[in-house]
Design a protein around this motif. Structure first.
Motif, short mmCIF file in Angstrom:
data_model
loop_
_atom_site.label_atom_id
_atom_site.label_comp_id
_atom_site.label_asym_id
_atom_site.label_seq_id
_atom_site.Cartn_x
_atom_site.Cartn_y
_atom_site.Cartn_z
N LEU A 62 21.44 -25.23 35.89
CA LEU A 62 20.96 -26.58 36.13
C LEU A 62 20.67 -26.75 37.61
CD1 LEU A 62 20.62 -29.20 34.40
CD2 LEU A 62 22.89 -29.85 35.16
N ARG A 63 19.56 -27.41 37.93
CA ARG A 63 19.15 -27.66 39.31
C ARG A 63 18.92 -29.16 39.47
NH1 ARG A 63 13.71 -24.83 41.37
NH2 ARG A 63 15.07 -23.08 41.81
N ILE A 64 19.65 -29.78 40.41
CA ILE A 64 19.48 -31.22 40.62
C ILE A 64 19.27 -31.53 42.10
CG2 ILE A 64 20.90 -31.79 38.60
CD1 ILE A 64 23.07 -32.77 40.57
N ILE A 65 18.63 -32.66 42.32
CA ILE A 65 18.48 -33.22 43.66
C ILE A 65 19.57 -34.28 43.81
CG2 ILE A 65 17.01 -34.56 45.20
CD1 ILE A 65 14.59 -33.43 43.58
N VAL A 66 20.27 -34.24 44.93
CA VAL A 66 21.27 -35.25 45.25
C VAL A 66 20.80 -35.93 46.53
CG1 VAL A 66 23.68 -35.70 45.89
CG2 VAL A 66 23.14 -33.94 44.18
N ARG A 95 10.33 -27.17 39.82
CA ARG A 95 11.17 -27.26 38.62
C ARG A 95 12.58 -27.70 39.00
NH1 ARG A 95 8.51 -28.62 35.05
NH2 ARG A 95 10.32 -28.26 33.75
N VAL A 96 12.92 -28.89 38.58
CA VAL A 96 14.24 -29.45 38.81
C VAL A 96 14.60 -30.27 37.57
CG1 VAL A 96 13.38 -31.50 40.03
CG2 VAL A 96 15.68 -30.68 40.51
N ASP A 97 15.88 -30.28 37.23
CA ASP A 97 16.31 -30.91 35.98
C ASP A 97 16.59 -32.41 36.09
OD1 ASP A 97 16.52 -28.50 34.20
OD2 ASP A 97 17.79 -27.87 35.88
N ALA A 98 17.03 -32.87 37.26
CA ALA A 98 17.40 -34.28 37.40
C ALA A 98 17.56 -34.62 38.88
CB ALA A 98 18.71 -34.57 36.66
N MET A 99 17.66 -35.91 39.14
CA MET A 99 17.92 -36.40 40.50
C MET A 99 18.96 -37.49 40.41
SD MET A 99 15.27 -37.88 43.32
CE MET A 99 15.87 -38.42 44.93
N VAL A 100 19.88 -37.48 41.38
CA VAL A 100 20.92 -38.50 41.48
C VAL A 100 20.86 -39.08 42.89
CG1 VAL A 100 23.38 -39.01 41.31
CG2 VAL A 100 22.39 -37.19 39.88
N ARG A 108 11.56 -37.27 34.16
CA ARG A 108 12.79 -36.48 34.34
C ARG A 108 13.95 -37.44 34.60
NH1 ARG A 108 10.10 -32.33 38.61
NH2 ARG A 108 8.76 -31.22 37.13
N PRO A 109 15.16 -37.04 34.29
CA PRO A 109 16.30 -37.92 34.53
C PRO A 109 16.44 -38.30 36.00
CG PRO A 109 16.93 -36.13 33.07
CD PRO A 109 15.55 -35.81 33.59
N LEU A 110 16.59 -39.60 36.22
CA LEU A 110 16.84 -40.16 37.54
C LEU A 110 18.03 -41.10 37.39
CD1 LEU A 110 16.18 -40.78 40.52
CD2 LEU A 110 14.57 -42.52 39.69
N ILE A 111 19.10 -40.80 38.10
CA ILE A 111 20.33 -41.60 38.02
C ILE A 111 20.55 -42.26 39.37
CG2 ILE A 111 22.82 -41.54 37.63
CD1 ILE A 111 22.27 -38.92 35.99
N LEU A 112 20.67 -43.58 39.35
CA LEU A 112 20.90 -44.35 40.57
C LEU A 112 22.31 -44.92 40.52
CD1 LEU A 112 17.55 -46.35 40.52
CD2 LEU A 112 18.03 -44.22 41.72
N VAL A 154 8.60 -39.04 41.76
CA VAL A 154 8.17 -37.89 40.96
C VAL A 154 8.98 -37.82 39.67
CG1 VAL A 154 8.19 -35.35 40.86
CG2 VAL A 154 7.23 -36.52 42.86
N HIS A 155 10.29 -38.06 39.76
CA HIS A 155 11.12 -38.02 38.55
C HIS A 155 10.69 -39.08 37.55
CE1 HIS A 155 13.52 -35.03 40.47
NE2 HIS A 155 14.25 -34.92 39.36
#
Length: 188
Positions: A5-9, A79-84, A117-121, A111-112
């Motif tokens: 899994l690859r995410i942006i934090v 390619r990234v799975d999600a961002m938080v 793509r999943p974006l969690i705030l 972009v998410h």
């Protein structure tokens, strides 16, 4: 162990840097690849709360300057799975809710949304006024998950880290990442 899994934090200028630290630590421990953005305002808050941002950068696999709009994570082709966004400032939420993307945090989040793509705030502000609520509602309608930093206490936390881990565990739940960061309701 790697989950693949690859995410942006992204860490923005709201109080609650501990949430970002605990998320990055959990991701490292679980084998989740992290790409970190820390805004200038977040650097100031982190200085007050945890003595600076060095621990954030040490825990992340990759770090980006918040003004680096040419960074790979600014493109839908990366390619990234999600961002938080943790914590998510009302400034960042307001900008994103209104399509204003002046920095890498808001560009990557935009972009998410467009790529679905999943974006969690994880907003950390209180009290909230109508504009805050309207901006979060707009983002929720656009597909973002609004996960306020509102810890529960049924698991009887004993430390600040226990309180933060509840929120981080809920973030990981949204990403379908198995975790045992908190005792779940009814688990004894």
């Amino acid at each position: 162990m790697s989950l693949g899994l690859r995410i942006i934090v992204a860490v923005t200028g709201a109080s609650g840097t501990i949430y970002a630290v605990r998320l990055l630590k959990a991701c490292r421990d679980l084998g989740v690849e992290t790409h970190l953005i820390v805004t200038e305002a977040a650097e100031k808050v982190a200085g007050h709360e945890i003595g600076g941002t060095s621990v954030l950068h040490e825990l992340a696999d990759c770090s980006y300057d918040p003004d680096a709009l040419e960074a790979p994570i600014a493109s839908g082709s990366f390619r990234v799975d999600a961002m938080v966004i943790i914590p998510a400032s009302m400034k960042t939420i307001g900008a994103l809710a209104n399509g204003y993307v002046p920095n890498l945090v808001t560009r990557a989040a935009d972009v998410h949304l467009k790529e679905r793509r999943p974006l969690i705030l994880v907003p950390r502000e209180t009290p909230l006024h109508a504009i805050h609520l309207e901006n979060m509602a707009k983002l929720s309608k656009a597909g973002a998950v609004i996960l306020p930093a509102m810890p529960a206490f049924y698991h009887k936390p004993e430390t600040v880290e226990d309180v933060a881990d509840f929120i981080v565990g809920k973030v990981l739940d949204q990403l379908n990442v198995a975790n045992e960061l908190f005792r779940r309701w009814g688990s004894g």
